[in-house]
Design a protein around this motif. Structure first.
Motif, PDB file in Angstrom:
ATOM      1  N   SER A  94       0.793  -1.100   0.078  1.00 13.79           N
ATOM      2  CA  SER A  94       0.214   0.320  -0.115  1.00 13.79           C
ATOM      3  C   SER A  94       0.538   1.273  -0.174  1.00 13.79           C
ATOM      4  CB  SER A  94      -0.875   0.026   0.940  1.00 13.79           C
ATOM      5  OG  SER A  94      -1.164  -0.924   1.335  1.00 13.79           O
ATOM      6  N   ILE A  95       1.641   1.339   0.842  1.00 17.14           N
ATOM      7  CA  ILE A  95       2.455   2.506   0.810  1.00 17.14           C
ATOM      8  C   ILE A  95       3.631   2.593  -0.336  1.00 17.14           C
ATOM      9  CG2 ILE A  95       2.601   2.382   3.082  1.00 17.14           C
ATOM     10  CD1 ILE A  95       5.588   1.456   3.285  1.00 17.14           C
ATOM     11  N   GLN A  96       3.359   1.694  -1.088  1.00 13.52           N
ATOM     12  CA  GLN A  96       3.625   1.767  -2.672  1.00 13.52           C
ATOM     13  C   GLN A  96       3.301   3.263  -3.119  1.00 13.52           C
ATOM     14  OE1 GLN A  96       5.974  -1.789  -4.930  1.00 13.52           O
ATOM     15  NE2 GLN A  96       3.246  -2.480  -4.067  1.00 13.52           N
ATOM     16  N   ALA A  97       2.528   3.943  -3.005  1.00 17.85           N
ATOM     17  CA  ALA A  97       1.500   4.747  -3.353  1.00 17.85           C
ATOM     18  C   ALA A  97       2.124   6.023  -3.152  1.00 17.85           C
ATOM     19  CB  ALA A  97       0.027   4.737  -3.020  1.00 17.85           C
ATOM     20  N   ALA A  98       2.933   5.848  -2.026  1.00 18.49           N
ATOM     21  CA  ALA A  98       3.531   7.492  -1.334  1.00 18.49           C
ATOM     22  C   ALA A  98       4.751   7.518  -1.925  1.00 18.49           C
ATOM     23  CB  ALA A  98       3.284   7.835   0.105  1.00 18.49           C
ATOM     24  N   VAL A  99       5.900   6.595  -2.726  1.00 16.22           N
ATOM     25  CA  VAL A  99       7.166   6.897  -3.360  1.00 16.22           C
ATOM     26  C   VAL A  99       7.100   7.754  -3.961  1.00 16.22           C
ATOM     27  CG1 VAL A  99       7.757   4.642  -2.988  1.00 16.22           C
ATOM     28  CG2 VAL A  99       7.161   5.339  -5.277  1.00 16.22           C
ATOM     29  N   THR A 100       8.300   8.515  -3.979  1.00 24.20           N
ATOM     30  CA  THR A 100       8.385   9.579  -4.654  1.00 24.20           C
ATOM     31  C   THR A 100       9.822   9.631  -5.555  1.00 24.20           C
ATOM     32  OG1 THR A 100       9.757  10.731  -2.785  1.00 24.20           O
ATOM     33  CG2 THR A 100       7.214  11.097  -3.155  1.00 24.20           C
ATOM     34  N   SER A 101      10.858   8.447  -5.819  1.00 19.44           N
ATOM     35  CA  SER A 101      12.333   7.978  -5.660  1.00 19.44           C
ATOM     36  C   SER A 101      12.121   6.689  -6.559  1.00 19.44           C
ATOM     37  CB  SER A 101      12.909   8.450  -5.260  1.00 19.44           C
ATOM     38  OG  SER A 101      12.869   7.978  -4.061  1.00 19.44           O
ATOM     39  N   TRP A 102      13.583   6.014  -7.257  1.00 16.33           N
ATOM     40  CA  TRP A 102      13.625   4.904  -7.307  1.00 16.33           C
ATOM     41  C   TRP A 102      14.349   4.159  -5.834  1.00 16.33           C
ATOM     42  CZ3 TRP A 102      17.893   2.697  -8.112  1.00 16.33           C
ATOM     43  CH2 TRP A 102      18.383   1.326  -8.611  1.00 16.33           C
ATOM     44  N   GLY A 103      14.785   5.176  -5.540  1.00 21.36           N
ATOM     45  CA  GLY A 103      15.302   4.863  -4.392  1.00 21.36           C
ATOM     46  C   GLY A 103      14.105   4.207  -3.446  1.00 21.36           C
ATOM     47  N   GLY A 104      12.916   5.259  -2.719  1.00 25.38           N
ATOM     48  CA  GLY A 104      12.160   4.797  -2.111  1.00 25.38           C
ATOM     49  C   GLY A 104      11.326   3.494  -2.685  1.00 25.38           C
ATOM     50  N   LEU A 105      11.423   2.740  -3.667  1.00 26.16           N
ATOM     51  CA  LEU A 105      10.307   1.895  -4.916  1.00 26.16           C
ATOM     52  C   LEU A 105      11.590   0.706  -4.570  1.00 26.16           C
ATOM     53  CD1 LEU A 105       8.175   1.206  -5.727  1.00 26.16           C
ATOM     54  CD2 LEU A 105       8.849   1.564  -8.564  1.00 26.16           C
ATOM     55  N   VAL A 106      12.561   1.324  -4.200  1.00 21.56           N
ATOM     56  CA  VAL A 106      13.805  -0.275  -4.693  1.00 21.56           C
ATOM     57  C   VAL A 106      13.755  -0.574  -2.696  1.00 21.56           C
ATOM     58  CG1 VAL A 106      15.586  -1.270  -4.154  1.00 21.56           C
ATOM     59  CG2 VAL A 106      15.320   0.373  -6.219  1.00 21.56           C
ATOM     60  N   ALA A 107      13.566  -0.202  -1.891  1.00 22.33           N
ATOM     61  CA  ALA A 107      13.217  -0.026  -1.073  1.00 22.33           C
ATOM     62  C   ALA A 107      11.447  -0.943  -0.531  1.00 22.33           C
ATOM     63  CB  ALA A 107      13.109   0.767   0.143  1.00 22.33           C
TER      64      ALA A 107
END
Length: 494
Positions: free
Chosen positions: A131-144
């Motif tokens: 669910s919190i993938q919807a809040a990512v703002t960068s590639w690094g955040g999505l990787v985590a």
């Protein structure tokens, strides 16, 4: 004597009674067990089906939906929103599967801890992360997010086939594994259709954000359902009465050992035996081949369809659903036939051959309609995965040894997506010839290894014929006599 016992005496001659000791919840009980009739066994299996299969199927569908929606999110605007340039998108798949591979040992948690607690905890974790993938703002955040999502999902999906072996006979667990794994096909079909609808939503959130939320939040709710409805073992199955529990013990222990007195906790020696058994590695290699071919499809099928040049992105998301819907029904069919004929290898090899033909057609044609038709064949490789889950269970006779066998299967097999997610680079679109031929080759490898393992197991069964190993070993042989070293061998289902 109870009325029920009196009724049993009338139905079964005295010679059919078996006096045995068994330990349940730490207490030694001596009972006269009446072997169940086929109708009684079917009734108990039906009860187990109603309680277990819909829940694990639904959870697995949500699991696959949350992991494979990246391809749909890409077409819904994710790539532009967070600037997935270069090979960043391909690396997301690689990161996910590296984490998934190194976390495969977590499937043992289903045996070491109470399954209802283990399952609900990991489902809640992955639902939150999805669910919190919807809040990512960068590639690094999505990787985590993808890394920790993979860890949580590795603790669920690979362990469910192992968990189901606690409740079902070895020659009937294949159909249940098939229904479970068909959740992946249904998730991909549903995911494509859902993504098609979401791409037409216009609001304050981007379509890809809505996609992650709609597909992630329901998972958190189902974690609560799992906590209250998933039984830990036959002994703790409150929906079964005492006679039904005895029947379940009886058919689960047929030609394999059941840990009656130790519902939780691993037997380390047997786990190591499963890890070292050479027969654990061929299914692992076959699973690797299946995953090379199948893992790439959810990520790249919508893109491949869109780049055929006939359909736009939204329509491509929708058109990615029908092949998986056919796959769903095909898996159910071959899993049923595999149980009925007590064969795994022929059906596993047949499914791989059908998939290979699909990939070859796709690689050899430039016509959009023909290439789209070929995807209906290619996705059938996933049926081989369903059969491998049951085949691995049938090779290993004890619960802890199966834990080792499943760990080998999953660890080797899940390396396949590392290759599969990188054989369709954007530079090779719209035909992706190399990736399609690589996928076809690995499907053919699965077919060949199916034949090799089948012949090996047939040879082992013939050796047991000569040694006088009984065709069928019941509860008394597997759970009591086995403690003194009797009947250590068991027949294989090939």
């Amino acid at each position: 004597m109870s009325a029920k016992a009196s009724e049993d005496v009338e139905k079964h001659p005295a010679s059919e009674y078996i006096d045995h000791e068994e330990k349940v919840d730490g207490k030694t009980e001596v009972s006269a067990f009446v072997p169940p009739t086929p109708a009684e066994e079917k009734a108990v299996i039906r009860k187990l089906d109603y309680r277990l299969i819909p829940l694990v199927f639904l959870l697995y569908m949500l699991s696959v939906l949350d992991r494979s929606n990246l391809g749909n999110a890409r077409l819904a605007g994710l790539e532009k929103s967070i600037n997935l340039g270069g090979n960043h998108y391909q690396l997301l798949g690689t990161v996910f599967y590296i984490s998934y591979i190194v976390s495969q040992w977590l499937l043992m948690g289903w045996k070491h801890f109470k399954p209802h607690i283990w399952c609900s905890a990991v489902v809640l974790i992955w639902g939150f992360i999805a669910s919190i993938q919807a809040a990512v703002t960068s590639w690094g955040g999505l990787v985590a997010c993808r890394w920790f999502l993979a860890m949580a999902e590795a603790a669920y999906g690979p362990g469910v086939p192992f968990y189901l072996t606690f409740f079902y006979p070895r020659d009937k667990v294949g159909f249940r594994h098939g229904v479970f794994i068909a959740g992946a096909a249904m998730a991909n079909a549903y995911g494509g259709a859902l993504a098609y609808g979401i791409t037409h939503i216009h609001g304050s959130l981007a379509p890809w954000q809505i996609l992650f939320l709609i597909e992630g939040l329901p998972t958190c709710l189902f974690a609560v359902v799992a906590f209250f409805f998933l039984p830990d073992s036959i002994a703790q199955a409150s929906f079964l009465n005492e006679r039904e529990k005895e029947i379940a013990y009886h058919f689960v222990a047929r030609n394999q050992r059941l840990d009656v007195e130790k519902n939780q906790g691993l037997r380390l020696k047997e786990v190591i035996e499963g890890l070292k058994d050479p027969k654990s590695f061929i299914p692992g290699l076959m699973y690797f081949g299946c995953n090379v071919s199948f893992a790439s499809l959810p990520l790249f099928l919508p893109t491949i369809i869109s780049e055929m040049g006939t359909w736009n992105d939204a329509t491509s998301n929708g058109l990615s659903a029908p092949p998986y819907l056919l796959c769903f029904f095909y898996i159910i069919l071959v899993a049923f036939l595999s149980d009925h004929f007590r064969m795994r290898g022929p059906f596993c090899g047949l499914s791989a051959m059908i998939a290979a033909i699909g990939f070859i057609i796709n690689a050899s044609s430039t016509t959009s309609g023909v290439r789209y038709f070929s995807t209906f064949l290619s996705v059938q490789i996933f049926a081989s995965v369903a059969l491998l889950l049951a085949w691995t269970a049938n090779i290993h006779a004890t619960e802890s040894k199966r834990a080792g066998g499943y760990t080998v299967l999953a660890t080797i097999g899940q390396c396949g997506p590392l290759l599969g997610t990188n054989v369709f680079p954007p530079s090779e679109g719209p035909h992706y010839i190399k990736g399609l031929w690589i996928s076809a080759a690995f499907c053919l490898l699965v077919a060949v290894l199916s034949l090799v393992l089948s012949l090996w197991l047939i040879y082992e069964n013939k050796k047991m014929d000569r040694e006088g190993v009984p065709e069928v070993q019941e509860f008394e042989d597997t759970s009591i006599a086995r403690a003194s070293g009797t009947h250590e061998k068991h027949r294989y289902i090939w």
